[in-house]
Design a protein around this motif. Structure first.
Motif, PDB file in Angstrom:
ATOM      1  N   GLY A  86       6.476  11.458 -11.485  1.00  0.00           N
ATOM      2  CA  GLY A  86       7.409  12.139 -10.453  1.00  0.00           C
ATOM      3  C   GLY A  86       7.239  11.596  -9.024  1.00  0.00           C
ATOM      4  O   GLY A  86       7.421  12.225  -8.127  1.00  0.00           O
ATOM      5  N   ALA A  87       6.694  10.393  -8.923  1.00  0.00           N
ATOM      6  CA  ALA A  87       6.552   9.675  -7.722  1.00  0.00           C
ATOM      7  C   ALA A  87       7.732   9.578  -7.062  1.00  0.00           C
ATOM      8  O   ALA A  87       8.786   9.143  -7.818  1.00  0.00           O
ATOM      9  N   ASN A  88       8.046   9.421  -5.881  1.00  0.00           N
ATOM     10  CA  ASN A  88       9.274   8.984  -5.369  1.00  0.00           C
ATOM     11  C   ASN A  88       9.681   7.603  -5.282  1.00  0.00           C
ATOM     12  O   ASN A  88       8.694   6.677  -4.907  1.00  0.00           O
ATOM     13  N   PRO A  89      10.827   7.043  -6.225  1.00  0.00           N
ATOM     14  CA  PRO A  89      10.997   5.722  -6.145  1.00  0.00           C
ATOM     15  C   PRO A  89      11.160   5.056  -4.903  1.00  0.00           C
ATOM     16  O   PRO A  89      10.919   3.702  -5.050  1.00  0.00           O
ATOM     17  N   ALA A  90      11.588   5.570  -3.847  1.00  0.00           N
ATOM     18  CA  ALA A  90      11.762   5.054  -2.549  1.00  0.00           C
ATOM     19  C   ALA A  90      10.340   4.652  -1.686  1.00  0.00           C
ATOM     20  O   ALA A  90      10.129   4.061  -0.772  1.00  0.00           O
ATOM     21  N   MET A  91       9.391   5.356  -2.370  1.00  0.00           N
ATOM     22  CA  MET A  91       7.969   4.911  -1.674  1.00  0.00           C
ATOM     23  C   MET A  91       7.574   3.523  -1.528  1.00  0.00           C
ATOM     24  O   MET A  91       7.649   2.881  -2.331  1.00  0.00           O
ATOM     25  N   THR A  92       7.133   3.293  -0.060  1.00  0.00           N
ATOM     26  CA  THR A  92       7.018   1.875   0.195  1.00  0.00           C
ATOM     27  C   THR A  92       5.448   1.570  -0.199  1.00  0.00           C
ATOM     28  O   THR A  92       4.587   2.600  -0.426  1.00  0.00           O
ATOM     29  N   ALA A  93       5.204   0.215  -0.267  1.00  0.00           N
ATOM     30  CA  ALA A  93       3.565   0.010  -0.457  1.00  0.00           C
ATOM     31  C   ALA A  93       2.893   0.508   0.485  1.00  0.00           C
ATOM     32  O   ALA A  93       1.670   1.016   0.194  1.00  0.00           O
ATOM     33  N   ASP A  94       3.018   0.544   1.687  1.00  0.00           N
ATOM     34  CA  ASP A  94       1.998   1.368   2.863  1.00  0.00           C
ATOM     35  C   ASP A  94       1.880   2.664   2.521  1.00  0.00           C
ATOM     36  O   ASP A  94       0.883   3.207   2.740  1.00  0.00           O
ATOM     37  N   GLN A  95       3.059   3.307   2.289  1.00  0.00           N
ATOM     38  CA  GLN A  95       2.827   4.674   1.754  1.00  0.00           C
ATOM     39  C   GLN A  95       2.093   4.894   0.766  1.00  0.00           C
ATOM     40  O   GLN A  95       1.338   5.955   0.491  1.00  0.00           O
ATOM     41  N   LEU A  96       2.143   4.324  -0.357  1.00  0.00           N
ATOM     42  CA  LEU A  96       1.533   4.335  -1.416  1.00  0.00           C
ATOM     43  C   LEU A  96       0.147   3.999  -1.371  1.00  0.00           C
ATOM     44  O   LEU A  96      -0.776   4.637  -1.811  1.00  0.00           O
ATOM     45  N   ASP A  97      -0.078   3.039  -0.372  1.00  0.00           N
ATOM     46  CA  ASP A  97      -1.466   2.723  -0.362  1.00  0.00           C
ATOM     47  C   ASP A  97      -2.388   3.860   0.536  1.00  0.00           C
ATOM     48  O   ASP A  97      -3.400   4.195   0.268  1.00  0.00           O
ATOM     49  N   ALA A  98      -1.446   4.527   1.472  1.00  0.00           N
ATOM     50  CA  ALA A  98      -2.104   5.839   2.223  1.00  0.00           C
ATOM     51  C   ALA A  98      -2.392   6.802   1.298  1.00  0.00           C
ATOM     52  O   ALA A  98      -3.590   7.317   1.325  1.00  0.00           O
ATOM     53  N   VAL A  99      -1.473   7.205   0.282  1.00  0.00           N
ATOM     54  CA  VAL A  99      -1.655   8.142  -0.571  1.00  0.00           C
ATOM     55  C   VAL A  99      -2.775   7.806  -1.579  1.00  0.00           C
ATOM     56  O   VAL A  99      -3.746   8.700  -1.783  1.00  0.00           O
ATOM     57  N   SER A 100      -2.713   6.575  -2.057  1.00  0.00           N
ATOM     58  CA  SER A 100      -4.015   6.557  -3.119  1.00  0.00           C
ATOM     59  C   SER A 100      -5.192   6.413  -2.631  1.00  0.00           C
ATOM     60  O   SER A 100      -6.224   6.874  -3.066  1.00  0.00           O
ATOM     61  N   ALA A 101      -5.280   5.841  -1.243  1.00  0.00           N
ATOM     62  CA  ALA A 101      -6.521   6.174  -0.492  1.00  0.00           C
ATOM     63  C   ALA A 101      -7.097   7.815  -0.434  1.00  0.00           C
ATOM     64  O   ALA A 101      -8.359   7.799  -0.366  1.00  0.00           O
ATOM     65  N   ALA A 102      -6.077   8.417   0.228  1.00  0.00           N
ATOM     66  CA  ALA A 102      -6.335   9.811   0.380  1.00  0.00           C
ATOM     67  C   ALA A 102      -6.877  10.437  -1.182  1.00  0.00           C
ATOM     68  O   ALA A 102      -7.835  11.345  -1.115  1.00  0.00           O
ATOM     69  N   MET A 103      -6.239  10.112  -2.115  1.00  0.00           N
ATOM     70  CA  MET A 103      -6.676  10.575  -3.363  1.00  0.00           C
ATOM     71  C   MET A 103      -7.976   9.961  -3.643  1.00  0.00           C
ATOM     72  O   MET A 103      -8.731  10.683  -4.497  1.00  0.00           O
ATOM     73  N   GLY A 104      -8.155   8.790  -3.809  1.00  0.00           N
ATOM     74  CA  GLY A 104      -9.536   8.088  -3.854  1.00  0.00           C
ATOM     75  C   GLY A 104     -10.646   9.012  -3.334  1.00  0.00           C
ATOM     76  O   GLY A 104     -11.857   8.881  -3.838  1.00  0.00           O
ATOM     77  N   THR A 105     -10.412   9.548  -2.130  1.00  0.00           N
ATOM     78  CA  THR A 105     -11.569  10.440  -1.521  1.00  0.00           C
ATOM     79  C   THR A 105     -11.858  11.611  -2.382  1.00  0.00           C
ATOM     80  O   THR A 105     -13.014  12.344  -2.310  1.00  0.00           O
ATOM     81  N   LEU A 106     -10.952  11.881  -3.177  1.00  0.00           N
ATOM     82  CA  LEU A 106     -11.263  13.427  -3.889  1.00  0.00           C
ATOM     83  C   LEU A 106     -11.762  12.975  -5.233  1.00  0.00           C
ATOM     84  O   LEU A 106     -12.104  13.854  -5.936  1.00  0.00           O
ATOM     85  N   LEU A 107     -11.959  11.776  -5.449  1.00  0.00           N
ATOM     86  CA  LEU A 107     -12.332  11.224  -6.801  1.00  0.00           C
ATOM     87  C   LEU A 107     -13.857  10.821  -6.780  1.00  0.00           C
ATOM     88  O   LEU A 107     -14.447  10.510  -5.845  1.00  0.00           O
ATOM     89  N   ASP A 108     -14.607  11.238  -7.900  1.00  0.00           N
ATOM     90  CA  ASP A 108     -15.892  10.803  -8.039  1.00  0.00           C
ATOM     91  C   ASP A 108     -16.265   9.200  -8.365  1.00  0.00           C
ATOM     92  O   ASP A 108     -17.332   8.760  -8.209  1.00  0.00           O
TER      93      ASP A 108
END
Length: 72
Positions: free
Chosen positions: A34-56
């Motif tokens: 369900g990710a936004n197909p229009a998401m840019t690489a910079d947006q995905l990088d920011a989101v994945s970095a934020a999600m990474g902080t929630l993972l062990d």
């Protein structure tokens, strides 16, 4: 002329979940649909970095997989 119409996107986070006896990293995947197909690489990088902080475990790769429909 035919064109592509974005239909669906998903993001896959590849995480290092351990190391084998010979030192090779063991990787696992976390898939988010369900990710936004229009998401840019910079947006995905920011989101994945934020999600990474929630993972062990550390995120080592991020993939965005798009599915498009061919339209006439």
């Amino acid at each position: 002329m035919a064109s592509f119409v974005p239909s669906n996107s998903r993001v896959v986070l590849r995480c290092q979940v351990g190391t084998s006896a010979d030192g090779v990293p063991k990787l696992g995947s976390l898939s988010i649909s369900g990710a936004n197909p229009a998401m840019t690489a910079d947006q995905l990088d920011a989101v994945s970095a934020a999600m990474g902080t929630l993972l062990d475990v550390p995120v080592v790769e991020v993939h965005k997989i798009d599915t498009d429909i061919v339209s006439d």
